[in-house]
Design an enzyme around this catalytic site. Sequence first.
Site, PDB file in Angstrom:
ATOM      1  N   HIS A 262      32.075 -11.133 -18.666  1.00  0.00           N
ATOM      2  CA  HIS A 262      31.233 -12.282 -18.997  1.00  0.00           C
ATOM      3  C   HIS A 262      29.844 -11.773 -19.344  1.00  0.00           C
ATOM      4  O   HIS A 262      29.375 -10.798 -18.760  1.00  0.00           O
ATOM      5  CB  HIS A 262      31.145 -13.250 -17.797  1.00  0.00           C
ATOM      6  CG  HIS A 262      30.710 -14.617 -18.191  1.00  0.00           C
ATOM      7  ND1 HIS A 262      29.385 -14.954 -18.357  1.00  0.00           N
ATOM      8  CD2 HIS A 262      31.422 -15.730 -18.484  1.00  0.00           C
ATOM      9  CE1 HIS A 262      29.308 -16.222 -18.720  1.00  0.00           C
ATOM     10  NE2 HIS A 262      30.523 -16.723 -18.808  1.00  0.00           N
ATOM     11  N   ASP A 316      38.507 -18.286 -17.726  1.00  0.00           N
ATOM     12  CA  ASP A 316      39.761 -18.379 -18.489  1.00  0.00           C
ATOM     13  C   ASP A 316      40.932 -17.683 -17.824  1.00  0.00           C
ATOM     14  O   ASP A 316      42.070 -17.820 -18.290  1.00  0.00           O
ATOM     15  CB  ASP A 316      39.548 -17.782 -19.884  1.00  0.00           C
ATOM     16  CG  ASP A 316      38.746 -18.735 -20.746  1.00  0.00           C
ATOM     17  OD1 ASP A 316      37.740 -18.305 -21.343  1.00  0.00           O
ATOM     18  OD2 ASP A 316      39.094 -19.928 -20.785  1.00  0.00           O
TER      19      ASP A 316
HETATM   20  C1  SDX Z   1      34.071 -17.997 -21.803  1.00  0.00           C
HETATM   21  O1  SDX Z   1      29.190 -17.565 -22.277  1.00  0.00           O
HETATM   22  C2  SDX Z   1      29.859 -18.375 -21.492  1.00  0.00           C
HETATM   23  O2  SDX Z   1      29.333 -18.949 -20.568  1.00  0.00           O
HETATM   24  C3  SDX Z   1      31.316 -18.519 -21.870  1.00  0.00           C
HETATM   25  C4  SDX Z   1      32.144 -19.313 -20.883  1.00  0.00           C
HETATM   26  C5  SDX Z   1      31.774 -20.780 -20.893  1.00  0.00           C
HETATM   27  O3  SDX Z   1      32.048 -21.456 -19.871  1.00  0.00           O
HETATM   28  O4  SDX Z   1      31.340 -21.257 -21.965  1.00  0.00           O
HETATM   29  O5  SDX Z   1      31.987 -18.799 -19.578  1.00  0.00           O
HETATM   30  C6  SDX Z   1      33.640 -19.299 -21.250  1.00  0.00           C
HETATM   31  O6  SDX Z   1      33.992 -17.835 -23.005  1.00  0.00           O
HETATM   32  C7  SDX Z   1      34.552 -16.937 -20.881  1.00  0.00           C
HETATM   33  C8  SDX Z   1      34.857 -15.606 -21.654  1.00  0.00           C
HETATM   34  C9  SDX Z   1      36.293 -15.705 -22.198  1.00  0.00           C
HETATM   35  N1  SDX Z   1      36.551 -14.500 -23.041  1.00  0.00           N
HETATM   36  C10 SDX Z   1      37.356 -13.517 -22.592  1.00  0.00           C
HETATM   37  O7  SDX Z   1      37.891 -13.496 -21.490  1.00  0.00           O
HETATM   38  C11 SDX Z   1      37.576 -12.400 -23.616  1.00  0.00           C
HETATM   39  C12 SDX Z   1      37.417 -11.048 -22.930  1.00  0.00           C
HETATM   40  N2  SDX Z   1      36.000 -10.901 -22.534  1.00  0.00           N
HETATM   41  C13 SDX Z   1      35.167 -10.065 -23.373  1.00  0.00           C
HETATM   42  O8  SDX Z   1      35.414 -10.226 -24.749  1.00  0.00           O
HETATM   43  C14 SDX Z   1      33.702 -10.081 -22.974  1.00  0.00           C
HETATM   44  O9  SDX Z   1      33.647  -9.876 -21.617  1.00  0.00           O
HETATM   45  C15 SDX Z   1      32.843 -11.286 -23.301  1.00  0.00           C
HETATM   46  C16 SDX Z   1      32.941 -11.688 -24.736  1.00  0.00           C
HETATM   47  C17 SDX Z   1      33.210 -12.442 -22.450  1.00  0.00           C
HETATM   48  C18 SDX Z   1      31.389 -10.890 -23.001  1.00  0.00           C
HETATM   49  O10 SDX Z   1      31.075  -9.921 -23.911  1.00  0.00           O
HETATM   50  P1  SDX Z   1      29.675  -9.138 -23.890  1.00  0.00           P
HETATM   51  O11 SDX Z   1      28.739  -9.708 -22.893  1.00  0.00           O
HETATM   52  O12 SDX Z   1      29.230  -9.012 -25.303  1.00  0.00           O
HETATM   53  O13 SDX Z   1      30.099  -7.738 -23.292  1.00  0.00           O
HETATM   54  P2  SDX Z   1      30.381  -6.480 -24.182  1.00  0.00           P
HETATM   55  O14 SDX Z   1      31.493  -6.769 -25.153  1.00  0.00           O
HETATM   56  O15 SDX Z   1      29.078  -5.974 -24.701  1.00  0.00           O
HETATM   57  O16 SDX Z   1      30.958  -5.442 -23.092  1.00  0.00           O
HETATM   58  C19 SDX Z   1      30.083  -4.712 -22.231  1.00  0.00           C
HETATM   59  C20 SDX Z   1      30.941  -3.586 -21.671  1.00  0.00           C
HETATM   60  C21 SDX Z   1      31.680  -2.838 -22.785  1.00  0.00           C
HETATM   61  O17 SDX Z   1      31.957  -1.545 -22.275  1.00  0.00           O
HETATM   62  P3  SDX Z   1      31.049  -0.302 -22.864  1.00  0.00           P
HETATM   63  O18 SDX Z   1      31.279  -0.278 -24.374  1.00  0.00           O
HETATM   64  O19 SDX Z   1      29.618  -0.634 -22.492  1.00  0.00           O
HETATM   65  O20 SDX Z   1      31.614   0.896 -22.153  1.00  0.00           O
HETATM   66  O21 SDX Z   1      31.972  -4.152 -20.836  1.00  0.00           O
HETATM   67  C22 SDX Z   1      33.250  -3.911 -21.424  1.00  0.00           C
HETATM   68  C23 SDX Z   1      32.998  -3.569 -22.890  1.00  0.00           C
HETATM   69  O22 SDX Z   1      34.041  -2.757 -23.389  1.00  0.00           O
HETATM   70  N3  SDX Z   1      34.006  -5.170 -21.335  1.00  0.00           N
HETATM   71  C24 SDX Z   1      35.331  -5.217 -21.163  1.00  0.00           C
HETATM   72  C25 SDX Z   1      35.641  -6.580 -21.121  1.00  0.00           C
HETATM   73  N4  SDX Z   1      34.515  -7.316 -21.275  1.00  0.00           N
HETATM   74  C26 SDX Z   1      33.515  -6.422 -21.409  1.00  0.00           C
HETATM   75  N5  SDX Z   1      36.245  -4.231 -21.057  1.00  0.00           N
HETATM   76  C27 SDX Z   1      37.532  -4.655 -20.905  1.00  0.00           C
HETATM   77  N6  SDX Z   1      37.925  -5.957 -20.862  1.00  0.00           N
HETATM   78  C28 SDX Z   1      37.007  -6.926 -20.962  1.00  0.00           C
HETATM   79  N7  SDX Z   1      37.390  -8.226 -20.901  1.00  0.00           N
END
Ligand code: SDX
Length: 396
Positions: A262, A316
């Site tokens: 998140h 989710d």
């Molecule tokens: C919702 O914003 C909200 O409030 C949204 C929400 C709401 O109520 O409206 O809470 C609802 O949308 C929940 C999120 C649902 N999406 C998912 O579950 C999809 C998987 N999650 C990721 O895509 C991600 O965590 C996000 C999109 C939710 C957040 O992305 P960010 O903040 O841009 O984080 P990032 O992609 O920059 O990742 C930071 C690091 C990275 O590693 P490094 O490159 O720094 O080594 O964390 C890792 C990412 O690879 N990472 C994950 C991960 N999420 C982040 N690694 C593996 N699996 C994941 N799910």
Amino acid sequence: MASIEDYKPGLAGVPAALSQVSHVDGLQGILEYRGIAIESLAQQSTFLETCFLLIWGYLPSLEELQDFEYEIRYHRRLKYRIRDMMKCFPESGHPMDALQSCAAALGLFYSRRALDDPEYIRAAVVRLLAKIPTMVAAFQMMRKGNDPIQPRDDLDYAANFLYMMNEREPDPRAAKIFDTCLILHAEHTMNASTFSARVTASTLTDPYGVVASAVGTLAGPLHGGANEEVIEMLDAIGSIDRVESYIDACIENKQKIMGFGHRVYKVKDPRAVILQGLAEQLFADYGDDRYYQIALAVEKAVEERLGGKGIYPNVDFYSGLVYRRLGIPSDLFTPVFAIARVGGWLAHWKEQLAENRIFRPTQIYTGEHACPYHSIQERKLTVGATSFAATNGKKL
Ligand code: SDX
């Protein structure tokens, strides 16, 4: 003049509004709607009372709540032209695309933009909250070749939606759990779809276009679409003994694990905690779900590997298991998220109008300057992975 240091990818950490609608503390795992803890609202409130709180900023008196509920019941039905429009939608289309089309179509009937008229605001709030569930349920019936089921005025908001989905009156315990799910999904500060709603609202277009923008944003798998992908992931894993190798492969391939991570929460999403409890309650009442044990193993494996990076279950991860047990098809999980989030989008729409300035951020230009114009005769075929020519492999 902005400098590259000002650029924040995804506007991470950049305040886009001053808001009193909700508050999240991502390190403590706190979520409050108008200052009230989500746990209290999940325990004691209803979805419509919560929407009233979010939109008008205070808990309604009994009379106000009864008036609000009555108006919502009265406006649940759809114009026959919208139902006729839905008959032209392909059955294979995604329900979020159908919902976005119908939400925008409402503007055709109610497009008068009297945004300074409290009566217009109230009417738009009532129509959108009342009709969005009917649209989702109608598409569900029509894509199966059936007539949509008319709303029942004797059923409350949650029970009526479940009834319109299969013409069976739901068990009150199931309807109450569904209502709690709607409360949990109603609002969440400046998430992508709410930001989209505020940007659209800031141009002073009608609220139907605002909600249509937000629905299109919520549909993406990185936002609201993740709940549907979680079930597909649990299905692909298939058994507990395959969890660790699956998660290791995702991490190895830098593939995001759906339902985890998140932008704000660096601990388990407080909504995931409550949803997990609702799932266990449903399984106790209606029988276990084979995916739940796999989900618990996934949560453990991800925490062991990524907990140190603040990657925990988000809203989710468990919501899909609850909806499955309630008999909701997985491609309707995100439309259900949208039904709930209309409350938050409308609260932010109203707040944006109260002190509006059109959103128009800037950018850092990284292109070239003073380029010559070559005539068509002088030009050579541009080659390379990103060229137009590279994409014409298969005819549309
Ligand atoms: C919702 O914003 C909200 O409030 C949204 C929400 C709401 O109520 O409206 O809470 C609802 O949308 C929940 C999120 C649902 N999406 C998912 O579950 C999809 C998987 N999650 C990721 O895509 C991600 O965590 C996000 C999109 C939710 C957040 O992305 P960010 O903040 O841009 O984080 P990032 O992609 O920059 O990742 C930071 C690091 C990275 O590693 P490094 O490159 O720094 O080594 O964390 C890792 C990412 O690879 N990472 C994950 C991960 N999420 C982040 N690694 C593996 N699996 C994941 N799910």
